[in-house]
Motif scaffolding. Sequence first.
Motif, PDB file in Angstrom:
ATOM      1  N   LYS A 549      -1.816 -18.656   2.055  1.00 37.65           N
ATOM      2  CA  LYS A 549      -0.546 -19.092   2.285  1.00 37.65           C
ATOM      3  C   LYS A 549       0.429 -18.128   1.803  1.00 37.65           C
ATOM      4  CE  LYS A 549      -1.943 -23.909   1.906  1.00 37.65           C
ATOM      5  NZ  LYS A 549      -2.150 -24.766   0.699  1.00 37.65           N
ATOM      6  N   LYS A 550       0.344 -17.808   0.543  1.00 35.29           N
ATOM      7  CA  LYS A 550       1.504 -16.582   0.084  1.00 35.29           C
ATOM      8  C   LYS A 550       0.793 -15.283  -0.491  1.00 35.29           C
ATOM      9  CE  LYS A 550       5.615 -16.162  -2.559  1.00 35.29           C
ATOM     10  NZ  LYS A 550       5.196 -14.883  -3.402  1.00 35.29           N
ATOM     11  N   ASN A 551       1.066 -13.940   0.024  1.00 32.94           N
ATOM     12  CA  ASN A 551       0.549 -13.074  -0.285  1.00 32.94           C
ATOM     13  C   ASN A 551       1.350 -11.864  -0.007  1.00 32.94           C
ATOM     14  OD1 ASN A 551      -1.183 -10.871  -0.931  1.00 32.94           O
ATOM     15  ND2 ASN A 551      -2.672 -11.390   0.274  1.00 32.94           N
ATOM     16  N   VAL A 552       2.322 -11.764  -0.761  1.00 29.97           N
ATOM     17  CA  VAL A 552       3.228 -10.633  -0.431  1.00 29.97           C
ATOM     18  C   VAL A 552       3.953 -10.126  -1.780  1.00 29.97           C
ATOM     19  CG1 VAL A 552       5.227 -12.490  -0.267  1.00 29.97           C
ATOM     20  CG2 VAL A 552       5.555 -10.604   0.571  1.00 29.97           C
ATOM     21  N   THR A 553       3.913  -8.950  -1.564  1.00 23.96           N
ATOM     22  CA  THR A 553       4.617  -7.857  -2.743  1.00 23.96           C
ATOM     23  C   THR A 553       6.178  -8.143  -2.781  1.00 23.96           C
ATOM     24  OG1 THR A 553       2.925  -6.187  -2.405  1.00 23.96           O
ATOM     25  CG2 THR A 553       4.902  -5.393  -3.361  1.00 23.96           C
ATOM     26  N   ALA A 554       6.512  -8.513  -3.940  1.00 29.38           N
ATOM     27  CA  ALA A 554       7.938  -8.640  -4.106  1.00 29.38           C
ATOM     28  C   ALA A 554       8.962  -7.468  -3.742  1.00 29.38           C
ATOM     29  CB  ALA A 554       8.246  -9.601  -5.288  1.00 29.38           C
ATOM     30  N   LYS A 555       8.566  -6.445  -4.497  1.00 26.68           N
ATOM     31  CA  LYS A 555       9.338  -5.212  -4.627  1.00 26.68           C
ATOM     32  C   LYS A 555       8.747  -3.889  -4.040  1.00 26.68           C
ATOM     33  CE  LYS A 555      11.763  -6.367  -8.848  1.00 26.68           C
ATOM     34  NZ  LYS A 555      12.627  -5.650 -10.157  1.00 26.68           N
ATOM     35  N   CYS A 556       9.529  -3.468  -3.166  1.00 28.91           N
ATOM     36  CA  CYS A 556       9.039  -2.183  -2.283  1.00 28.91           C
ATOM     37  C   CYS A 556      10.075  -1.234  -2.125  1.00 28.91           C
ATOM     38  CB  CYS A 556       8.224  -2.570  -1.193  1.00 28.91           C
ATOM     39  SG  CYS A 556       7.517  -1.259  -0.287  1.00 28.91           S
ATOM     40  N   TYR A 557      10.377  -0.649  -3.449  1.00 24.25           N
ATOM     41  CA  TYR A 557      11.514   0.392  -3.279  1.00 24.25           C
ATOM     42  C   TYR A 557      10.806   1.707  -3.154  1.00 24.25           C
ATOM     43  CZ  TYR A 557      14.332  -3.734  -4.121  1.00 24.25           C
ATOM     44  OH  TYR A 557      14.775  -4.884  -3.846  1.00 24.25           O
ATOM     45  N   ILE A 561       6.491   2.763  -2.884  1.00 25.82           N
ATOM     46  CA  ILE A 561       5.989   2.972  -1.902  1.00 25.82           C
ATOM     47  C   ILE A 561       4.402   3.666  -1.782  1.00 25.82           C
ATOM     48  CG2 ILE A 561       6.105   4.198   0.579  1.00 25.82           C
ATOM     49  CD1 ILE A 561       9.100   3.245   0.153  1.00 25.82           C
ATOM     50  N   SER A 562       4.389   4.727  -2.481  1.00 25.28           N
ATOM     51  CA  SER A 562       3.225   5.426  -2.811  1.00 25.28           C
ATOM     52  C   SER A 562       2.103   4.415  -3.112  1.00 25.28           C
ATOM     53  CB  SER A 562       3.263   6.618  -3.621  1.00 25.28           C
ATOM     54  OG  SER A 562       2.766   8.013  -2.915  1.00 25.28           O
ATOM     55  N   ARG A 563       2.417   4.011  -4.319  1.00 26.31           N
ATOM     56  CA  ARG A 563       1.400   3.275  -5.149  1.00 26.31           C
ATOM     57  C   ARG A 563       0.927   1.770  -3.989  1.00 26.31           C
ATOM     58  NH1 ARG A 563       2.371  -0.927  -9.068  1.00 26.31           N
ATOM     59  NH2 ARG A 563       4.472  -0.629  -8.701  1.00 26.31           N
ATOM     60  N   ARG A 565       1.281   1.671  -0.740  1.00 21.89           N
ATOM     61  CA  ARG A 565       0.428   2.055   0.512  1.00 21.89           C
ATOM     62  C   ARG A 565      -0.970   2.247  -0.210  1.00 21.89           C
ATOM     63  NH1 ARG A 565      -0.521   6.843   0.804  1.00 21.89           N
ATOM     64  NH2 ARG A 565       1.410   7.768   0.292  1.00 21.89           N
ATOM     65  N   LYS A 566      -1.206   2.926  -1.241  1.00 18.93           N
ATOM     66  CA  LYS A 566      -2.694   3.097  -1.632  1.00 18.93           C
ATOM     67  C   LYS A 566      -3.364   2.030  -1.788  1.00 18.93           C
ATOM     68  CE  LYS A 566      -1.546   7.735  -3.712  1.00 18.93           C
ATOM     69  NZ  LYS A 566      -1.032   8.328  -4.695  1.00 18.93           N
ATOM     70  N   TRP A 568      -2.808  -0.995  -0.459  1.00 21.18           N
ATOM     71  CA  TRP A 568      -2.986  -1.700   0.837  1.00 21.18           C
ATOM     72  C   TRP A 568      -4.064  -1.053   1.428  1.00 21.18           C
ATOM     73  CZ3 TRP A 568       2.825  -1.877   1.607  1.00 21.18           C
ATOM     74  CH2 TRP A 568       3.403  -2.969   1.094  1.00 21.18           C
TER      75      TRP A 568
ATOM     76  N   GLU B 179      -0.495 -21.513  -5.993  1.00 16.82           N
ATOM     77  CA  GLU B 179      -0.198 -20.802  -4.357  1.00 16.82           C
ATOM     78  C   GLU B 179       0.930 -21.882  -3.861  1.00 16.82           C
ATOM     79  OE1 GLU B 179      -2.990 -20.190  -1.653  1.00 16.82           O
ATOM     80  OE2 GLU B 179      -2.081 -18.303  -0.965  1.00 16.82           O
ATOM     81  N   SER B 204      12.327  -9.905   0.019  1.00 15.15           N
ATOM     82  CA  SER B 204      13.021 -10.194  -1.362  1.00 15.15           C
ATOM     83  C   SER B 204      14.763  -9.970  -1.198  1.00 15.15           C
ATOM     84  CB  SER B 204      12.322  -9.608  -2.452  1.00 15.15           C
ATOM     85  OG  SER B 204      11.167  -9.524  -2.494  1.00 15.15           O
ATOM     86  N   TYR B 219      14.939   3.296   2.097  1.00  9.87           N
ATOM     87  CA  TYR B 219      13.554   3.252   1.617  1.00  9.87           C
ATOM     88  C   TYR B 219      12.643   2.550   2.798  1.00  9.87           C
ATOM     89  CZ  TYR B 219      15.265   4.104  -2.917  1.00  9.87           C
ATOM     90  OH  TYR B 219      15.728   4.578  -4.317  1.00  9.87           O
ATOM     91  N   GLU B 265       2.446  14.323  -3.007  1.00 13.62           N
ATOM     92  CA  GLU B 265       1.456  14.029  -1.971  1.00 13.62           C
ATOM     93  C   GLU B 265       2.362  14.189  -0.610  1.00 13.62           C
ATOM     94  OE1 GLU B 265      -0.355  10.223  -1.815  1.00 13.62           O
ATOM     95  OE2 GLU B 265       1.746   8.966  -1.679  1.00 13.62           O
ATOM     96  N   ARG B 282       8.299  -5.087   6.787  1.00 11.55           N
ATOM     97  CA  ARG B 282       8.939  -6.029   5.800  1.00 11.55           C
ATOM     98  C   ARG B 282      10.454  -6.387   6.105  1.00 11.55           C
ATOM     99  NH1 ARG B 282       6.626  -6.601   0.723  1.00 11.55           N
ATOM    100  NH2 ARG B 282       8.516  -6.108  -0.337  1.00 11.55           N
ATOM    101  N   CYS B 332       5.578 -14.715   4.354  1.00  8.57           N
ATOM    102  CA  CYS B 332       4.790 -15.263   3.045  1.00  8.57           C
ATOM    103  C   CYS B 332       3.615 -14.526   2.800  1.00  8.57           C
ATOM    104  CB  CYS B 332       4.651 -16.939   3.431  1.00  8.57           C
ATOM    105  SG  CYS B 332       6.325 -17.615   3.584  1.00  8.57           S
ATOM    106  N   VAL B 333       3.052 -14.057   4.166  1.00  9.44           N
ATOM    107  CA  VAL B 333       1.649 -13.270   3.969  1.00  9.44           C
ATOM    108  C   VAL B 333       1.728 -11.961   4.463  1.00  9.44           C
ATOM    109  CG1 VAL B 333       0.291 -15.643   4.223  1.00  9.44           C
ATOM    110  CG2 VAL B 333       0.991 -14.231   6.091  1.00  9.44           C
ATOM    111  N   ALA B 334       2.973 -11.385   4.164  1.00  6.32           N
ATOM    112  CA  ALA B 334       2.952  -9.755   4.573  1.00  6.32           C
ATOM    113  C   ALA B 334       1.920  -8.974   4.163  1.00  6.32           C
ATOM    114  CB  ALA B 334       4.213  -9.430   4.233  1.00  6.32           C
ATOM    115  N   ASP B 335       1.568  -8.984   2.740  1.00  7.89           N
ATOM    116  CA  ASP B 335       0.343  -8.058   2.394  1.00  7.89           C
ATOM    117  C   ASP B 335      -0.777  -8.327   3.135  1.00  7.89           C
ATOM    118  OD1 ASP B 335       2.487  -7.446   0.561  1.00  7.89           O
ATOM    119  OD2 ASP B 335       0.905  -7.466  -0.973  1.00  7.89           O
ATOM    120  N   LEU B 342      -2.994  -1.429   8.639  1.00  7.62           N
ATOM    121  CA  LEU B 342      -3.386  -0.093   8.219  1.00  7.62           C
ATOM    122  C   LEU B 342      -4.783   0.205   9.016  1.00  7.62           C
ATOM    123  CD1 LEU B 342      -2.077  -0.220   4.571  1.00  7.62           C
ATOM    124  CD2 LEU B 342      -1.184   1.148   6.483  1.00  7.62           C
TER     125      LEU B 342
END
Lengths: 600, 342
Positions: A549-557, A561-563, A565-566, A568, B179, B204, B219, B265, B282, B332-335, B342
């Motif tokens: 139901k919920k699976n999302v990274t809050a911050k992606c600035y 990004i690099s971290r 992406r690795k 994921w 959850e 967010s 970004y 990199e 996103r 809600c399930v973006a990841d 990918l």
Amino acid sequence: MTQTNLIRNFSIIAHIDHGKSTLADQFLLKTGAISQRDFRAQVLDGMDLERERGITIRMHPVTVYHEHAGQRYELNLIDTPGHVDFNYEVSRSLAACEGVILLVDAFQGVQAQTVANAFLAMEHNLTIVPVLNKIDLPIARPDAVIAEMEQALAIEPTGVLRASGKAGIGIEEVLAAIIERVPPPQGKADEPLRALVYNSHFDTYKGVVVYVRVMEGTLKKGERIKLMRGATEHEVSDVGQFRPAMTNCDELGPGQVGFFMAQLKNIQDVHIGDTVTDALHPATTALPGYKVPKAMVYSGLYPINNRDFEALREALAKLRLNDSSFTFLPENSEGLGFGFRCGFLGLLHREIIQQRLERDSELELVQTAPNTTYEILTRKGEILNIDSPQKVPDAGQIEEFREPIVRISFLLPSENIGDLMGLCSERFGVFIRTEYLSPTRAMLVYEMPLAEVIYDLYDKLKSVTHGYGTMDYEVLAYRPADLVRLDVLVAGKRVDALSTIVHRAQADRRGRSLVKKLRNEIDRHLFEVVLQAAIGSRIIARESIAPLKKNVTAKCYGGDISRKRKLWAKQAAGKKRMKQVGQVEIPQEAFLAVLESDEP
Amino acid sequence: MELYLEALGAELAALREPAPVETIFIGGGTPTYLDPSRLQRLLAEVTRWLPLRANGEFSIESTPDSIDENKVAILAAAGVNRVSIGAQSFHPHLLRVLERRHEPAQVSKAVDAVRQVGAQVSLDLIFGVPGQTLAEWDADLRQALRLAPDHMSTYGLTYEKGTRLWKQWKRGDVRPLEEDDELALYTHAMDTLETAGFEHYEISNFARPGCRSRHNQVYWANLPHHGFGVGAARYINGRRELNTRDLKEYMRRVLSGESAAFQSEELDPEERARETIAIQIRRSDGIDRHGFRVQTGFDLDTLAGAALANHAALGFVADDGAGVRLTRRGRCVADALIRDLL
């Protein structure tokens, strides 16, 4: 060439962990075959895997020389495996001996494989030299164990030697007893050559190395020999002994044990149990040889990546080079794609093969739960050999469904008899007899389906006896039973690799527990995943895996990004290692859930 | 601190000549904790080497207890026109769990001060704090809205390895929300802020029309940007670099003329394109097929067409032909979706 009266050929037979390899190492040390400096604990267990697991799988022969009563004796020690899966190999090495050391742990006492191996030795009419090992342990109970040996195996108490492989106690006495009690070999040098092929291995540089025990005649370097089974002729390029390193000599006389090479390129050309004779003066009859071992446990082996199919075939073929008891044939599964149906002597054998594969190749594999072989008599009167649940025909075509039955012996503390009997009756065991070895230890004999044995019996035995129970079994026959194929549907789709063959009476319970276990093994998906167990079209159990139901990274600035992406990418790679069945990703562990015990 | 400012100046000076920019963001930490004179010096160093173009966006990160009228005046004088304030919550007990030292009342004072100089206001709130109820979250959102911010960021609490909260969680001293409860908080933020007239333009982030953060959108488009200071990230000429996070090491390196970058990199074009998918998806604007091809040289559907179609069929992605974007359920399930892409 040593005179036969100065040769003694023997094996050490023991239950696993009773100290066989340690004692063998003491022989090497005491006779000067290796120096203290080169002494590495358990020299004979050459393979890493064997060292790790503390069990001897391959038969490593070794020749040592020992002075006794003013004479120099040649002692050939032929090692035997200590696990029930490899009983067949024990039998092979015993055929090359005149005697055995029956080694029993002075604390643990007589165990299931002590009995099984001692009976094998008696069947081969071998002289038994009984030895109590680990006599230096403070908890040793030598008198009680000697009484057990007398009770279970009719061993004469006064003939039992006391030793400690670890502390080097009693080694001289054991060597002396081998020379005094084990009869010398009988063959004569002037008879036509007959040598028993009892093992072989493939060496990348030298080709096939054939392990032989000469019965009669002489095997010489340069001699033209015939392998009697296929009537193929070869010229002997090398003859030698294991001391313990391979050491060349000119010839092996009657009673001697060693190896030869003859430019053999393919291990399949050398049959274990075959007789080697002189091509120009052949013997008239071959030695009795061996029964070919039958694979009793099968499981499917699939590459995660279908492109690896050929690479897997090569890896399996390479393993088979040194282990002809392992078989494989291509098969195709709807869920898993192309793979192989592999046959093993038993569960340990299967595990060892899998570990070798993982170690020697980079392949990522899915292994299906193991099953035993079955026989089906069809309505048309044909007999089908079933090595995979997928091959079970429709119920309408089956006249009789038969499963392999084993005779299984347990040795255990008498106080656990009640619990074990309960276990056995739940598993369709038929009681045969009980025998008390002492007031506290008993032997219990049952007949039961092999499938029940491989399912979880060993773990259960260990748990009800707190580790003190042991077991050993031999296959008796195929017998009719009320069997059905239990299928598993994932998101409505049958996953053939998850099918099992079970007794109808336990199908409901197994089905329920299986889908429950699968629910824990399969990750949540973006949608609800329904798991069902079914017999034919009848659904007998259902579980569902709630969607993510919920699976999302809050911050992606910028700095994240690099971290991210690795992370994921790593998770995506993890998903790729799973088997995709329809839209559902199934991890390897799930395919083994079928095997796990019902209760935690 | 003097030394740090000196080092930062040195790192900027390595540009050799001033590089005019569209946006500036000073943050990642709280620059407004600097005393007025040092804050002034920081701003001077930055604007000397990175002069803001006309109509540029100049943001700074702050906390309610680190700004007052005096500091706001310094910011405004340097050209700062957007201040992000880390309000996090208006409930003292939740602020304690989050280890924030300000009082709820300080938030409105900070907002007033920023308003005085005419800069835009963005408020950060955190949800999913152990023990937080839907009612508390609703109250936080409403209280924030009463301060009439131009922009709001609502972050689901993450247990970052190494933080005290992470240790407490591992020890079992705090229990993360279920959850379902966390999901309810997130969807409630979407409902409340969209009703209040905000656009939900990134997972967010919410903005009144015309008030999106231009800097952050760089970004999220996966476009190049500079980065200076300890732990700063930059993305220049296809190469990502990360400065060392160790303050002493940063100063030592920069002041001795070495590069502060400790990680670097350069992705191959396809990896870069896939990364762009992961980042752009996103955004509420999602991924525009034409724009994607122009930016990356790859066809979106060749890289991820099958997974996108599957997500669309499950209702997580909307596809209008020109481009794809996450639906509300998809956000809600973006990841999990990104893993498939990918």
